[in-house]
Design a protein around this motif. Structure first.
Motif, PDB file in Angstrom:
ATOM      1  N   UNK A 211       0.833  -1.196   0.000  1.00 13.69           N
ATOM      2  CA  UNK A 211       0.000   0.000   0.000  1.00 13.69           C
ATOM      3  C   UNK A 211       0.871   1.251   0.000  1.00 13.69           C
ATOM      4  N   UNK A 212       0.482   2.235  -0.803  1.00 16.73           N
ATOM      5  CA  UNK A 212       1.205   3.492  -0.853  1.00 16.73           C
ATOM      6  C   UNK A 212       2.424   3.418  -1.752  1.00 16.73           C
ATOM      7  N   UNK A 213       3.269   4.437  -1.636  1.00 17.76           N
ATOM      8  CA  UNK A 213       4.493   4.520  -2.445  1.00 17.76           C
ATOM      9  C   UNK A 213       5.684   4.821  -1.543  1.00 17.76           C
ATOM     10  N   UNK A 214       6.081   3.852  -0.713  1.00 18.58           N
ATOM     11  CA  UNK A 214       7.175   4.104   0.229  1.00 18.58           C
ATOM     12  C   UNK A 214       8.523   4.249  -0.479  1.00 18.58           C
ATOM     13  N   UNK A 215       9.420   4.941   0.181  1.00 23.66           N
ATOM     14  CA  UNK A 215      10.779   5.085  -0.317  1.00 23.66           C
ATOM     15  C   UNK A 215      11.548   3.774  -0.190  1.00 23.66           C
ATOM     16  N   UNK A 216      11.230   3.009   0.859  1.00 24.66           N
ATOM     17  CA  UNK A 216      11.894   1.726   1.092  1.00 24.66           C
ATOM     18  C   UNK A 216      11.026   0.871   1.991  1.00 24.66           C
ATOM     19  N   UNK A 217      11.256  -0.434   1.940  1.00 28.39           N
ATOM     20  CA  UNK A 217      10.616  -1.392   2.834  1.00 28.39           C
ATOM     21  C   UNK A 217      11.687  -2.085   3.659  1.00 28.39           C
ATOM     22  N   UNK A 218      11.400  -2.286   4.951  1.00 25.74           N
ATOM     23  CA  UNK A 218      12.341  -2.912   5.876  1.00 25.74           C
ATOM     24  C   UNK A 218      11.688  -4.123   6.514  1.00 25.74           C
ATOM     25  N   UNK A 219      12.467  -5.184   6.691  1.00 23.83           N
ATOM     26  CA  UNK A 219      11.925  -6.393   7.311  1.00 23.83           C
ATOM     27  C   UNK A 219      12.955  -6.991   8.265  1.00 23.83           C
ATOM     28  N   UNK A 220      12.483  -7.399   9.456  1.00 16.90           N
ATOM     29  CA  UNK A 220      13.361  -8.070  10.411  1.00 16.90           C
ATOM     30  C   UNK A 220      14.184  -7.142  11.269  1.00 16.90           C
ATOM     31  N   UNK A 221      13.796  -5.877  11.356  1.00 12.58           N
ATOM     32  CA  UNK A 221      14.548  -4.901  12.145  1.00 12.58           C
ATOM     33  C   UNK A 221      13.753  -4.467  13.372  1.00 12.58           C
ATOM     34  N   UNK A 222      14.444  -4.249  14.481  1.00  5.89           N
ATOM     35  CA  UNK A 222      13.798  -3.831  15.730  1.00  5.89           C
ATOM     36  C   UNK A 222      13.651  -2.316  15.751  1.00  5.89           C
ATOM     37  N   UNK A 223      12.862  -1.794  14.823  1.00  6.81           N
ATOM     38  CA  UNK A 223      12.575  -0.366  14.754  1.00  6.81           C
ATOM     39  C   UNK A 223      11.088  -0.151  15.031  1.00  6.81           C
ATOM     40  N   UNK A 224      10.762   0.997  15.598  1.00  8.17           N
ATOM     41  CA  UNK A 224       9.381   1.279  15.979  1.00  8.17           C
ATOM     42  C   UNK A 224       8.710   2.185  14.954  1.00  8.17           C
ATOM     43  N   UNK A 225       7.444   1.915  14.632  1.00  8.95           N
ATOM     44  CA  UNK A 225       6.702   2.818  13.749  1.00  8.95           C
ATOM     45  C   UNK A 225       6.589   4.204  14.372  1.00  8.95           C
ATOM     46  N   UNK A 226       6.535   5.211  13.509  1.00 10.44           N
ATOM     47  CA  UNK A 226       6.400   6.582  13.974  1.00 10.44           C
ATOM     48  C   UNK A 226       7.260   7.525  13.161  1.00 10.44           C
ATOM     49  N   UNK A 227       7.188   8.832  13.464  1.00 11.36           N
ATOM     50  CA  UNK A 227       7.980   9.821  12.731  1.00 11.36           C
ATOM     51  C   UNK A 227       9.479   9.580  12.892  1.00 11.36           C
ATOM     52  N   UNK A 228      10.230   9.853  11.840  1.00 12.21           N
ATOM     53  CA  UNK A 228      11.692   9.760  11.875  1.00 12.21           C
ATOM     54  C   UNK A 228      12.276  11.024  11.258  1.00 12.21           C
ATOM     55  N   UNK A 229      13.496  11.331  11.654  1.00 10.47           N
ATOM     56  CA  UNK A 229      14.166  12.541  11.175  1.00 10.47           C
ATOM     57  C   UNK A 229      14.875  12.271   9.853  1.00 10.47           C
ATOM     58  N   UNK A 230      14.617  13.116   8.875  1.00 13.38           N
ATOM     59  CA  UNK A 230      15.301  13.017   7.580  1.00 13.38           C
ATOM     60  C   UNK A 230      16.239  14.199   7.404  1.00 13.38           C
ATOM     61  N   UNK A 231      17.465  13.902   6.957  1.00 14.88           N
ATOM     62  CA  UNK A 231      18.429  14.944   6.627  1.00 14.88           C
ATOM     63  C   UNK A 231      18.752  14.984   5.133  1.00 14.88           C
ATOM     64  N   UNK A 232      18.450  13.911   4.446  1.00 11.47           N
ATOM     65  CA  UNK A 232      18.691  13.850   3.001  1.00 11.47           C
ATOM     66  C   UNK A 232      17.849  12.728   2.432  1.00 11.47           C
ATOM     67  N   UNK A 233      17.359  12.920   1.211  1.00  7.22           N
ATOM     68  CA  UNK A 233      16.724  11.781   0.565  1.00  7.22           C
ATOM     69  C   UNK A 233      15.674  12.121  -0.461  1.00  7.22           C
ATOM     70  N   UNK A 234      15.568  11.210  -1.433  1.00  5.69           N
ATOM     71  CA  UNK A 234      14.536  11.196  -2.467  1.00  5.69           C
ATOM     72  C   UNK A 234      14.752  12.305  -3.495  1.00  5.69           C
ATOM     73  N   UNK A 235      14.106  12.104  -4.637  1.00  2.00           N
ATOM     74  CA  UNK A 235      14.110  13.109  -5.692  1.00  2.00           C
ATOM     75  C   UNK A 235      15.489  13.407  -6.251  1.00  2.00           C
ATOM     76  N   UNK A 236      15.691  14.665  -6.598  1.00  2.00           N
ATOM     77  CA  UNK A 236      16.938  15.087  -7.230  1.00  2.00           C
ATOM     78  C   UNK A 236      18.122  15.035  -6.277  1.00  2.00           C
ATOM     79  N   UNK A 237      17.851  14.992  -4.962  1.00  2.00           N
ATOM     80  CA  UNK A 237      18.945  14.912  -3.990  1.00  2.00           C
ATOM     81  C   UNK A 237      19.824  13.694  -4.239  1.00  2.00           C
ATOM     82  N   UNK A 238      19.224  12.574  -4.632  1.00  2.00           N
ATOM     83  CA  UNK A 238      19.972  11.334  -4.835  1.00  2.00           C
ATOM     84  C   UNK A 238      20.982  11.510  -5.964  1.00  2.00           C
TER      85      UNK A 238
END
Length: 232
Positions: free
Chosen positions: A84-111
């Motif tokens: 569902x949706x258009x995520x930037x990435x999918x993660x599996x098997x990691x002990x990370x919690x859902x919720x807001x995260x801080x971005x400093x770089x990513x997506x679009x022309x930045x790459x």
């Protein structure tokens, strides 16, 4: 003849990308992969970014199956991820919690901008982290390739090596897909993909919270292999 075709098929598929059963990170949701490479169902986190920022959310992965006809007239089975949706990435098997995260770089022309800076200057300063991290490369002699490191002026950690150029002469500069704080420790985490012009893919996630002694980050998840339908 059947044995020859089987060997060709296995060569095209490459190693099962999820064979080791470790944590996975997937950035190419339009790809078609060898059956069994990705676990269907829950347990996945989607990294989504928009005007309001980025967040991790729980999601489920669906896999549809199809076969394509190879030029040598045998059929190649494929699995195609759907989420569902258009995520930037999918993660599996990691002990990370859902919720807001801080971005400093990513997506679009930045790459592309960062890849161009890395290619031309050999160095990119990771934004946001107070340690003033820099991703840089050292060129090995006689077209031996490049060694990439992450450093903070005191510690210099080797991350990976790439060829001087791709199989067909393509660029091998890694793409920094995202940089920010996924694990909530205030330090930079990096999501990268290593390009391959010969049907290969290699996605990697490095987390600061998994850094070992003398390290700045630790390899948290990886998804690498070959697109089995490439060239069909």
């Amino acid at each position: 003849m059947k044995h020859v075709r089987l060997l060709i098929l296995l060569s095209l598929a490459g190693p099962a990308a999820g064979a080791e059963g470790g944590p996975l990170v997937l950035t190419d949701l339009a790809g078609a992969y060898a059956p069994g490479s990705l676990p269907a169902g829950g347990g996945w986190l989607a990294l989504e970014c928009g005007p309001a920022g980025c967040a991790l959310r729980s999601t489920r992965l669906q896999l549809s199956r199809k076969t394509v006809l190879h030029l040598d007239e045998f059929r190649v089975p494929l699995e195609i991820p759907r989420v569902k949706g258009s995520p930037l990435a999918l993660l599996h098997g990691l002990a990370l919690s859902p919720g807001p995260v801080t971005r400093w770089h990513g997506a679009g022309k930045d790459v592309d901008r960062v890849a161009d800076q890395l290619r031309r200057r050999g160095r990119w300063t990771v934004p946001g982290d107070a340690r003033q991290l820099a991703l840089s490369w050292v060129r090995l002699p006689e077209q031996g390739g490049f060694r990439y490191h992450l450093g903070d002026g005191t510690t210099r950690q080797f991350l990976f090596a790439t060829a001087f150029e791709g199989h067909y002469g393509g660029d091998t500069t890694p793409r920094v897909r995202w940089a920010g704080d996924l694990d909530g420790d205030g330090r930079a985490d990096l999501l990268l993909s290593l390009p391959d012009d010969n049907c290969g893919f290699d996605d990697r996630l490095y987390l600061s919270s998994l850094a070992g002694p003398g390290q700045l980050v630790g390899l948290a998840a990886r998804f690498a292999g070959r697109y089995p339908a490439c060239g069909c």
